[in-house]
Motif scaffolding. Structure first.
Motif, PDB file in Angstrom:
ATOM      1  N   THR A 108     -10.439 -43.139  20.898  1.00  0.00           N
ATOM      2  CA  THR A 108     -11.485 -43.988  21.492  1.00  0.00           C
ATOM      3  C   THR A 108     -12.715 -44.324  20.625  1.00  0.00           C
ATOM      4  O   THR A 108     -12.597 -43.789  19.441  1.00  0.00           O
ATOM      5  N   VAL A 109     -13.283 -45.304  21.215  1.00  0.00           N
ATOM      6  CA  VAL A 109     -14.649 -45.771  20.405  1.00  0.00           C
ATOM      7  C   VAL A 109     -15.807 -44.784  20.922  1.00  0.00           C
ATOM      8  O   VAL A 109     -15.858 -44.286  22.209  1.00  0.00           O
ATOM      9  N   GLY A 110     -17.005 -44.542  20.076  1.00  0.00           N
ATOM     10  CA  GLY A 110     -17.939 -43.603  20.818  1.00  0.00           C
ATOM     11  C   GLY A 110     -17.906 -42.179  20.704  1.00  0.00           C
ATOM     12  O   GLY A 110     -18.256 -41.516  21.748  1.00  0.00           O
ATOM     13  N   SER A 111     -16.938 -41.609  20.120  1.00  0.00           N
ATOM     14  CA  SER A 111     -16.387 -40.363  19.767  1.00  0.00           C
ATOM     15  C   SER A 111     -17.413 -39.696  19.178  1.00  0.00           C
ATOM     16  O   SER A 111     -18.514 -40.181  18.775  1.00  0.00           O
ATOM     17  N   SER A 112     -17.244 -38.114  18.999  1.00  0.00           N
ATOM     18  CA  SER A 112     -18.204 -37.269  18.492  1.00  0.00           C
ATOM     19  C   SER A 112     -18.129 -37.404  16.997  1.00  0.00           C
ATOM     20  O   SER A 112     -17.136 -38.091  16.361  1.00  0.00           O
ATOM     21  N   SER A 113     -19.215 -36.616  16.201  1.00  0.00           N
ATOM     22  CA  SER A 113     -19.151 -36.656  14.886  1.00  0.00           C
ATOM     23  C   SER A 113     -17.863 -36.170  14.188  1.00  0.00           C
ATOM     24  O   SER A 113     -17.161 -35.258  14.858  1.00  0.00           O
ATOM     25  N   SER A 114     -17.444 -36.756  13.074  1.00  0.00           N
ATOM     26  CA  SER A 114     -16.172 -36.225  12.211  1.00  0.00           C
ATOM     27  C   SER A 114     -15.022 -36.933  12.844  1.00  0.00           C
ATOM     28  O   SER A 114     -13.931 -36.622  12.419  1.00  0.00           O
ATOM     29  N   MET A 115     -15.064 -37.832  13.741  1.00  0.00           N
ATOM     30  CA  MET A 115     -14.174 -38.626  14.235  1.00  0.00           C
ATOM     31  C   MET A 115     -14.579 -40.149  14.241  1.00  0.00           C
ATOM     32  O   MET A 115     -15.574 -40.495  14.555  1.00  0.00           O
ATOM     33  N   ILE A 116     -13.631 -40.989  14.032  1.00  0.00           N
ATOM     34  CA  ILE A 116     -13.629 -42.533  14.115  1.00  0.00           C
ATOM     35  C   ILE A 116     -12.430 -42.996  14.739  1.00  0.00           C
ATOM     36  O   ILE A 116     -11.220 -42.615  14.753  1.00  0.00           O
ATOM     37  N   GLY A 117     -12.704 -44.015  15.679  1.00  0.00           N
ATOM     38  CA  GLY A 117     -11.599 -44.950  16.180  1.00  0.00           C
ATOM     39  C   GLY A 117     -11.904 -46.105  16.135  1.00  0.00           C
ATOM     40  O   GLY A 117     -12.888 -46.717  15.358  1.00  0.00           O
ATOM     41  N   ASP A 118     -11.202 -46.850  16.864  1.00  0.00           N
ATOM     42  CA  ASP A 118      -9.983 -46.743  17.882  1.00  0.00           C
ATOM     43  C   ASP A 118      -8.907 -46.713  17.035  1.00  0.00           C
ATOM     44  O   ASP A 118      -8.406 -47.509  16.477  1.00  0.00           O
ATOM     45  N   LEU A 119      -8.002 -45.509  17.093  1.00  0.00           N
ATOM     46  CA  LEU A 119      -6.854 -45.277  16.321  1.00  0.00           C
ATOM     47  C   LEU A 119      -5.662 -46.229  16.589  1.00  0.00           C
ATOM     48  O   LEU A 119      -5.157 -46.723  15.744  1.00  0.00           O
ATOM     49  N   GLU A 120      -5.616 -46.528  17.870  1.00  0.00           N
ATOM     50  CA  GLU A 120      -4.341 -47.577  18.325  1.00  0.00           C
ATOM     51  C   GLU A 120      -4.718 -48.773  17.880  1.00  0.00           C
ATOM     52  O   GLU A 120      -3.659 -49.612  17.045  1.00  0.00           O
ATOM     53  N   VAL A 121      -5.896 -49.387  17.753  1.00  0.00           N
ATOM     54  CA  VAL A 121      -6.407 -50.731  16.952  1.00  0.00           C
ATOM     55  C   VAL A 121      -5.989 -50.578  15.651  1.00  0.00           C
ATOM     56  O   VAL A 121      -5.677 -51.570  14.993  1.00  0.00           O
ATOM     57  N   LEU A 122      -6.508 -49.544  15.002  1.00  0.00           N
ATOM     58  CA  LEU A 122      -6.518 -49.324  13.512  1.00  0.00           C
ATOM     59  C   LEU A 122      -5.118 -49.316  13.113  1.00  0.00           C
ATOM     60  O   LEU A 122      -4.612 -49.808  11.953  1.00  0.00           O
ATOM     61  N   LEU A 123      -4.147 -48.517  13.624  1.00  0.00           N
ATOM     62  CA  LEU A 123      -2.639 -48.784  13.570  1.00  0.00           C
ATOM     63  C   LEU A 123      -2.156 -50.262  13.640  1.00  0.00           C
ATOM     64  O   LEU A 123      -1.211 -50.593  12.872  1.00  0.00           O
ATOM     65  N   ALA A 124      -2.546 -50.947  14.725  1.00  0.00           N
ATOM     66  CA  ALA A 124      -2.100 -52.250  14.756  1.00  0.00           C
ATOM     67  C   ALA A 124      -2.752 -53.073  13.469  1.00  0.00           C
ATOM     68  O   ALA A 124      -1.859 -54.102  13.095  1.00  0.00           O
ATOM     69  N   TRP A 125      -3.775 -52.917  13.153  1.00  0.00           N
ATOM     70  CA  TRP A 125      -4.349 -53.745  11.825  1.00  0.00           C
ATOM     71  C   TRP A 125      -3.742 -53.424  10.631  1.00  0.00           C
ATOM     72  O   TRP A 125      -3.485 -54.164   9.739  1.00  0.00           O
ATOM     73  N   ASN A 126      -3.287 -51.979  10.414  1.00  0.00           N
ATOM     74  CA  ASN A 126      -2.317 -51.751   9.742  1.00  0.00           C
ATOM     75  C   ASN A 126      -1.110 -52.645   9.229  1.00  0.00           C
ATOM     76  O   ASN A 126      -0.781 -52.789   8.087  1.00  0.00           O
ATOM     77  N   ASP A 127      -0.604 -52.927  10.426  1.00  0.00           N
ATOM     78  CA  ASP A 127       0.598 -53.515  10.259  1.00  0.00           C
ATOM     79  C   ASP A 127       0.290 -55.147  10.232  1.00  0.00           C
ATOM     80  O   ASP A 127       1.293 -55.851   9.379  1.00  0.00           O
ATOM     81  N   GLN A 128      -0.786 -55.549  10.840  1.00  0.00           N
ATOM     82  CA  GLN A 128      -0.932 -57.096  10.866  1.00  0.00           C
ATOM     83  C   GLN A 128      -1.478 -57.587   9.623  1.00  0.00           C
ATOM     84  O   GLN A 128      -1.308 -58.654   9.184  1.00  0.00           O
ATOM     85  N   ASP A 129      -2.123 -56.693   8.763  1.00  0.00           N
ATOM     86  CA  ASP A 129      -2.941 -57.087   7.734  1.00  0.00           C
ATOM     87  C   ASP A 129      -2.149 -56.289   6.419  1.00  0.00           C
ATOM     88  O   ASP A 129      -2.731 -55.251   6.135  1.00  0.00           O
ATOM     89  N   PRO A 130      -1.085 -56.741   5.575  1.00  0.00           N
ATOM     90  CA  PRO A 130      -0.528 -56.109   4.914  1.00  0.00           C
ATOM     91  C   PRO A 130      -1.215 -55.704   3.624  1.00  0.00           C
ATOM     92  O   PRO A 130      -2.141 -56.647   3.278  1.00  0.00           O
ATOM     93  N   VAL A 131      -0.851 -54.862   2.655  1.00  0.00           N
ATOM     94  CA  VAL A 131      -1.532 -54.711   1.416  1.00  0.00           C
ATOM     95  C   VAL A 131      -1.382 -55.780   0.462  1.00  0.00           C
ATOM     96  O   VAL A 131      -0.282 -56.239   0.575  1.00  0.00           O
ATOM     97  N   ASP A 132      -2.575 -56.182  -0.160  1.00  0.00           N
ATOM     98  CA  ASP A 132      -2.613 -57.309  -1.186  1.00  0.00           C
ATOM     99  C   ASP A 132      -2.835 -56.716  -2.402  1.00  0.00           C
ATOM    100  O   ASP A 132      -2.974 -55.840  -2.814  1.00  0.00           O
ATOM    101  N   ALA A 133      -2.658 -57.928  -3.419  1.00  0.00           N
ATOM    102  CA  ALA A 133      -2.922 -57.510  -4.657  1.00  0.00           C
ATOM    103  C   ALA A 133      -4.233 -56.975  -5.059  1.00  0.00           C
ATOM    104  O   ALA A 133      -4.499 -56.112  -6.010  1.00  0.00           O
ATOM    105  N   PHE A 134      -5.257 -57.492  -4.258  1.00  0.00           N
ATOM    106  CA  PHE A 134      -6.510 -56.891  -4.713  1.00  0.00           C
ATOM    107  C   PHE A 134      -6.666 -55.383  -4.151  1.00  0.00           C
ATOM    108  O   PHE A 134      -7.138 -54.642  -4.945  1.00  0.00           O
ATOM    109  N   GLU A 135      -6.253 -55.167  -3.073  1.00  0.00           N
ATOM    110  CA  GLU A 135      -6.411 -53.807  -2.536  1.00  0.00           C
ATOM    111  C   GLU A 135      -5.081 -52.748  -3.379  1.00  0.00           C
ATOM    112  O   GLU A 135      -5.760 -51.597  -3.914  1.00  0.00           O
ATOM    113  N   MET A 136      -4.055 -53.260  -3.980  1.00  0.00           N
ATOM    114  CA  MET A 136      -3.397 -52.470  -4.558  1.00  0.00           C
ATOM    115  C   MET A 136      -4.036 -52.299  -6.262  1.00  0.00           C
ATOM    116  O   MET A 136      -4.097 -51.248  -6.752  1.00  0.00           O
TER     117      MET A 136
END
Length: 373
Positions: free
Chosen positions: A317-345
């Motif tokens: 979720t968003v707005g969670s407690s300290s030591s946590m960051i989200g939204d995990l489901e959205v971030l997993l989708a972003w990981n798939d949608q925006d592949p690693v590029d040459a700059f990141e590597m």
């Protein structure tokens, strides 16, 4: 045209001399080619690591021309003694020259030519063919990494909590930087591939002079992608100075992001095209959504609470407690949608070889995020 090159086919309107024809024989490694400087015609396979400009000098950005490139057996190689210098004849420069095609850095290619000294260094001259080698350092889902048999060997084949624990053990114990050292490190890791005097800001995508760093409006400063207050850390050596989640960013946009979670939607962010924000979340531009996700995944694996720092965890979720960051489901989708590029590597390689001695596993293996979460 790129697909034709990868398949070793001739594009319409080109001559065989200008096409990327692969030989049937198994290519030599760069190491083998360095040891066979006898003038024979061979095909050599290696990763593009930069452009030679002198016997012992290879530049990795700000390429002066399209006349030559250097290849090595590993994408992160920095020793020129382990590189083969490849001459690029005029027929190939528009497609294989690094000034015109800087994104070739990190790609694995096959080159055919005569094994002969170039720049008074082991090399290849009279090059007659170039081709993509069926794989790059931008790992596809389920693909491999040049580090699988060495650096990642203990983690290969694992999933879930076992994979997370193994990766933690691999990337833990990295060298730590002071917060002042971070300024200089970011000037290296985030250097504009088209202008070595500049860095690229994460969220805005703006190229800005390295010297324009500071706290004034219009400057760039050090953005903690895992916000300090959300991790319970400061800027002493540790998570607060870990380059794998620190990026250059415009001072004002950095302030707008603040310590918010990452999610979709909100109002447009001034000066940051494609960015949106609301009361508790921030959405970066599409081109770096995956970058953001993979940096957060790294932090959640690297910092497990066993070295005096908090146990960082992903949140659903968003707005969670300290030591946590989200939204995990959205971030997993972003990981798939925006592949690693040459700059990141390249960034991952520079942090590993020049600054911290550890890698972000989710850049080398994006699919491991789904295997863990």
């Amino acid at each position: 045209m790129t697909l034709l090159l990868a398949l070793g086919l001739t594009a319409p309107g080109t001559t065989p001399a200008a096409s990327a024809v692969q030989t049937a024989a198994t290519p030599l490694t760069v190491s083998q080619a360095i040891g066979q400087q006898n003038g024979s015609t061979q095909t050599v396979r290696g990763y593009v690591v930069g452009q030679p400009t002198a016997t012992n000098t290879v530049v990795t950005s700000g390429f002066p021309n399209d006349y030559a490139l250097a290849i090595a057996d590993t994408a992160g190689q920095t020793s020129t003694s382990q590189m083969l210098y490849v001459q690029i004849p005029s027929a190939f420069r528009s497609q294989w020259g690094l000034r015109t095609n800087p994104s070739l850095v990190g790609k694995r290619i096959d080159v055919t030519g005569s094994l002969a000294s170039y720049f008074a260094h082991p090399g290849m001259t009279g090059t007659s063919a170039f081709a993509l080698a069926g794989g790059t350092t931008d790992p596809p889902p389920g693909g491999g990494s040049p580090y699988d048999s060495t650096y990642y060997a203990p983690a290969i084949g694992k999933t879930g909590t076992a994979l997370k624990a193994s990766l933690h053990d691999i990337i833990d114990g990295n060298a730590t930087l002071s917060y002042s050292q971070v300024w200089e490190a970011l000037k290296d890791t985030d250097q504009d591939p088209n202008n070595s005097a500049n860095v690229i800001e994460l969220y805005t995508g703006r190229s800005i002079p390295k010297s324009s760093n500071g706290g004034s409006t219009g400057n760039w400063n050090r953005e903690h992608v895992w916000a300090q207050s959300r991790g319970g850390f400061d800027t002493s050596a540790g998570p607060g100075t870990d380059l794998h989640h620190l990026r250059p960013e415009d001072v004002t946009v950095n302030s707008t992001r603040g310590n918010k979670d990452f999610d979709l939607g909100g109002s447009s962010v001034s000066g940051c095209g494609g960015c949106y924000t609301d009361s508790n979340s921030f959405e970066p531009r599409n081109a770096v959504k995956g970058d953001v996700a993979r940096m957060l995944f790294y932090m959640a694996v690297r910092y497990e609470g066993g070295d005096g720092w908090n146990d960082l965890e992903m949140s659903s979720t968003v707005g969670s407690s300290s030591s946590m960051i989200g939204d995990l489901e959205v971030l997993l989708a972003w990981n798939d949608q925006d592949p690693v590029d040459a700059f990141e590597m390249r960034r991952n390689d520079r942090i590993y070889t020049a600054w911290q001695g550890n890698r972000n596993p989710f850049i080398d293996h994006p699919e491991w995020a789904d295997a863990i979460w």
